[in-house]
Each structure stands twice: as structure tokens, then as C-alpha cells.
Design a protein around this motif. Structure first.
Motif, PDB file in Angstrom:
ATOM      1  N   ARG A  31       0.780  -1.136  -0.052  1.00 41.75           N
ATOM      2  CA  ARG A  31       0.119   0.057  -0.021  1.00 41.75           C
ATOM      3  C   ARG A  31       0.829   1.229  -0.038  1.00 41.75           C
ATOM      4  O   ARG A  31       2.101   1.059   0.077  1.00 41.75           O
ATOM      5  CB  ARG A  31      -0.832   0.199   1.139  1.00 41.75           C
ATOM      6  CG  ARG A  31       0.009   0.058   2.657  1.00 41.75           C
ATOM      7  CD  ARG A  31      -1.254  -0.040   3.873  1.00 41.75           C
ATOM      8  NE  ARG A  31      -0.321  -0.222   4.957  1.00 41.75           N
ATOM      9  CZ  ARG A  31      -0.890  -0.433   6.171  1.00 41.75           C
ATOM     10  NH1 ARG A  31      -2.474  -0.609   6.274  1.00 41.75           N
ATOM     11  NH2 ARG A  31      -0.452  -0.566   7.163  1.00 41.75           N
ATOM     12  N   ASP A  32       0.374   2.350  -0.140  1.00 44.21           N
ATOM     13  CA  ASP A  32       1.084   3.728  -0.348  1.00 44.21           C
ATOM     14  C   ASP A  32       1.635   3.823   1.209  1.00 44.21           C
ATOM     15  O   ASP A  32       0.862   3.509   2.317  1.00 44.21           O
ATOM     16  CB  ASP A  32       0.435   4.977  -0.559  1.00 44.21           C
ATOM     17  CG  ASP A  32      -0.265   4.875  -1.843  1.00 44.21           C
ATOM     18  OD1 ASP A  32       0.038   4.060  -2.737  1.00 44.21           O
ATOM     19  OD2 ASP A  32      -1.124   5.730  -2.228  1.00 44.21           O
ATOM     20  N   THR A  33       3.037   4.012   1.290  1.00 35.08           N
ATOM     21  CA  THR A  33       3.659   4.001   2.521  1.00 35.08           C
ATOM     22  C   THR A  33       4.853   4.924   2.454  1.00 35.08           C
ATOM     23  O   THR A  33       5.419   5.146   1.298  1.00 35.08           O
ATOM     24  CB  THR A  33       3.854   2.730   3.046  1.00 35.08           C
ATOM     25  OG1 THR A  33       4.547   2.688   4.288  1.00 35.08           O
ATOM     26  CG2 THR A  33       4.972   1.806   2.206  1.00 35.08           C
ATOM     27  N   ASN A  34       5.452   5.226   3.549  1.00 30.22           N
ATOM     28  CA  ASN A  34       6.820   5.825   3.732  1.00 30.22           C
ATOM     29  C   ASN A  34       7.422   5.041   4.870  1.00 30.22           C
ATOM     30  O   ASN A  34       8.599   5.638   5.494  1.00 30.22           O
ATOM     31  CB  ASN A  34       6.804   7.245   4.054  1.00 30.22           C
ATOM     32  CG  ASN A  34       6.185   7.856   5.332  1.00 30.22           C
ATOM     33  OD1 ASN A  34       5.446   6.916   5.851  1.00 30.22           O
ATOM     34  ND2 ASN A  34       6.169   9.073   5.522  1.00 30.22           N
ATOM     35  N   ALA A  35       6.885   4.001   5.308  1.00 30.43           N
ATOM     36  CA  ALA A  35       7.530   3.273   6.425  1.00 30.43           C
ATOM     37  C   ALA A  35       8.822   2.307   5.850  1.00 30.43           C
ATOM     38  O   ALA A  35       8.760   2.137   4.549  1.00 30.43           O
ATOM     39  CB  ALA A  35       6.638   1.970   7.051  1.00 30.43           C
ATOM     40  N   LYS A  36       9.774   2.045   6.689  1.00 37.27           N
ATOM     41  CA  LYS A  36      10.924   1.384   6.285  1.00 37.27           C
ATOM     42  C   LYS A  36      10.569  -0.091   5.764  1.00 37.27           C
ATOM     43  O   LYS A  36       9.739  -0.582   6.435  1.00 37.27           O
ATOM     44  CB  LYS A  36      11.701   1.402   7.265  1.00 37.27           C
ATOM     45  CG  LYS A  36      13.062   0.512   7.349  1.00 37.27           C
ATOM     46  CD  LYS A  36      13.871   0.543   8.606  1.00 37.27           C
ATOM     47  CE  LYS A  36      15.050  -0.451   8.561  1.00 37.27           C
ATOM     48  NZ  LYS A  36      15.602  -0.587   9.883  1.00 37.27           N
ATOM     49  N   PRO A  37      11.106  -0.509   4.769  1.00 39.04           N
ATOM     50  CA  PRO A  37      10.899  -1.987   4.212  1.00 39.04           C
ATOM     51  C   PRO A  37      11.601  -2.793   5.181  1.00 39.04           C
ATOM     52  O   PRO A  37      12.839  -2.932   5.103  1.00 39.04           O
ATOM     53  CB  PRO A  37      11.504  -2.017   3.109  1.00 39.04           C
ATOM     54  CG  PRO A  37      11.920  -0.736   2.652  1.00 39.04           C
ATOM     55  CD  PRO A  37      11.841   0.217   3.750  1.00 39.04           C
ATOM     56  N   CYS A  38      10.712  -3.780   6.054  1.00 34.42           N
ATOM     57  CA  CYS A  38      11.270  -4.582   6.805  1.00 34.42           C
ATOM     58  C   CYS A  38      10.235  -5.612   7.098  1.00 34.42           C
ATOM     59  O   CYS A  38       9.044  -5.339   6.758  1.00 34.42           O
ATOM     60  CB  CYS A  38      12.059  -4.076   8.026  1.00 34.42           C
ATOM     61  SG  CYS A  38      11.067  -2.976   8.884  1.00 34.42           S
ATOM     62  N   LEU A  39      10.216  -6.742   7.773  1.00 32.43           N
ATOM     63  CA  LEU A  39       9.789  -7.768   8.142  1.00 32.43           C
ATOM     64  C   LEU A  39       8.886  -7.222   9.485  1.00 32.43           C
ATOM     65  O   LEU A  39       7.501  -7.578   9.466  1.00 32.43           O
ATOM     66  CB  LEU A  39      10.307  -9.101   8.758  1.00 32.43           C
ATOM     67  CG  LEU A  39      11.192  -9.765   7.666  1.00 32.43           C
ATOM     68  CD1 LEU A  39      11.801 -11.035   8.422  1.00 32.43           C
ATOM     69  CD2 LEU A  39      10.217 -10.132   6.507  1.00 32.43           C
ATOM     70  N   GLU A  40       9.095  -6.127  10.213  1.00 30.97           N
ATOM     71  CA  GLU A  40       8.420  -5.421  11.085  1.00 30.97           C
ATOM     72  C   GLU A  40       7.170  -4.753  10.645  1.00 30.97           C
ATOM     73  O   GLU A  40       6.358  -4.462  11.219  1.00 30.97           O
ATOM     74  CB  GLU A  40       9.286  -4.755  11.988  1.00 30.97           C
ATOM     75  CG  GLU A  40      10.075  -5.541  12.939  1.00 30.97           C
ATOM     76  CD  GLU A  40      11.439  -6.034  12.339  1.00 30.97           C
ATOM     77  OE1 GLU A  40      11.891  -5.412  11.249  1.00 30.97           O
ATOM     78  OE2 GLU A  40      12.041  -7.052  12.802  1.00 30.97           O
ATOM     79  N   ASN A  41       7.524  -4.418   9.228  1.00 32.95           N
ATOM     80  CA  ASN A  41       6.453  -3.427   8.646  1.00 32.95           C
ATOM     81  C   ASN A  41       5.748  -4.427   7.511  1.00 32.95           C
ATOM     82  O   ASN A  41       5.403  -3.778   6.601  1.00 32.95           O
ATOM     83  CB  ASN A  41       7.022  -2.233   7.976  1.00 32.95           C
ATOM     84  CG  ASN A  41       7.498  -1.287   9.044  1.00 32.95           C
ATOM     85  OD1 ASN A  41       6.948  -1.207  10.178  1.00 32.95           O
ATOM     86  ND2 ASN A  41       8.678  -0.488   8.686  1.00 32.95           N
ATOM     87  N   ALA A  42       5.237  -5.433   8.154  1.00 28.04           N
ATOM     88  CA  ALA A  42       4.625  -6.612   7.138  1.00 28.04           C
ATOM     89  C   ALA A  42       3.085  -6.194   6.591  1.00 28.04           C
ATOM     90  O   ALA A  42       2.748  -6.555   5.322  1.00 28.04           O
ATOM     91  CB  ALA A  42       4.450  -7.973   7.550  1.00 28.04           C
TER      92      ALA A  42
END
Length: 71
Positions: A31-42
Motif C-alpha cells: 500500500r502507499d507508505t513511507n515506512a521502512k521496508p522490513c519484516l516488522e512492517n509486514a
């Protein structure tokens, strides 16, 4: 098609379906995001290709690509 936006950096905005590289791995935004790509931000990202291991140089450290001497 999938658009690759390059290397991810803090605060970078990515749209759903776009891919980014982070820490040697390829991630696709769910989805639209600016979160860091990592497993915690699944909820925001899915891992497309995991970072591989570094390879060895030649067989047992011997360079097999060197020219062959004749004679």
C-alpha cells in the motif's frame, strides 16, 4: 508493470505496487507508505528477494580465469 524506485531512504514515499531496494533485499509495497521496508512492517511491505551471501573468488582461492600458458 512494477516500477522500481531505487534504494529506499528515510521518509521516502512509495506507492502500492512499487518496489524498493533496502539492505540488499528487494521489497514490494502493499500500500502507499513511507515506512521502512522490513519484516516488522509486514502490513506495508512484502519481501520479493532476500539478500544473498557473498561468493568466493575462484575455486579454493585459485583464479581459474587466468590465461593458460602453453609450452
Amino acid at each position: 508493470y512494477m516500477k522500481h524506485v531505487g534504494f529506499w531512504s528515510d521518509g521516502k514515499a512509495v506507492k502500492a505496487g512499487e518496489s524498493a531496494t533496502h539492505d540488499g533485499a528487494l521489497w514490494i509495497a502493499k500500500r502507499d507508505t513511507n515506512a521502512k521496508p522490513c519484516l516488522e512492517n509486514a502490513d506495508d511491505w512484502i519481501l520479493a528477494a532476500r539478500k544473498g551471501r557473498d561468493g568466493k573468488d575462484g575455486r579454493n582461492g585459485v583464479d581459474k580465469t587466468a590465461p593458460v600458458r602453453v609450452g
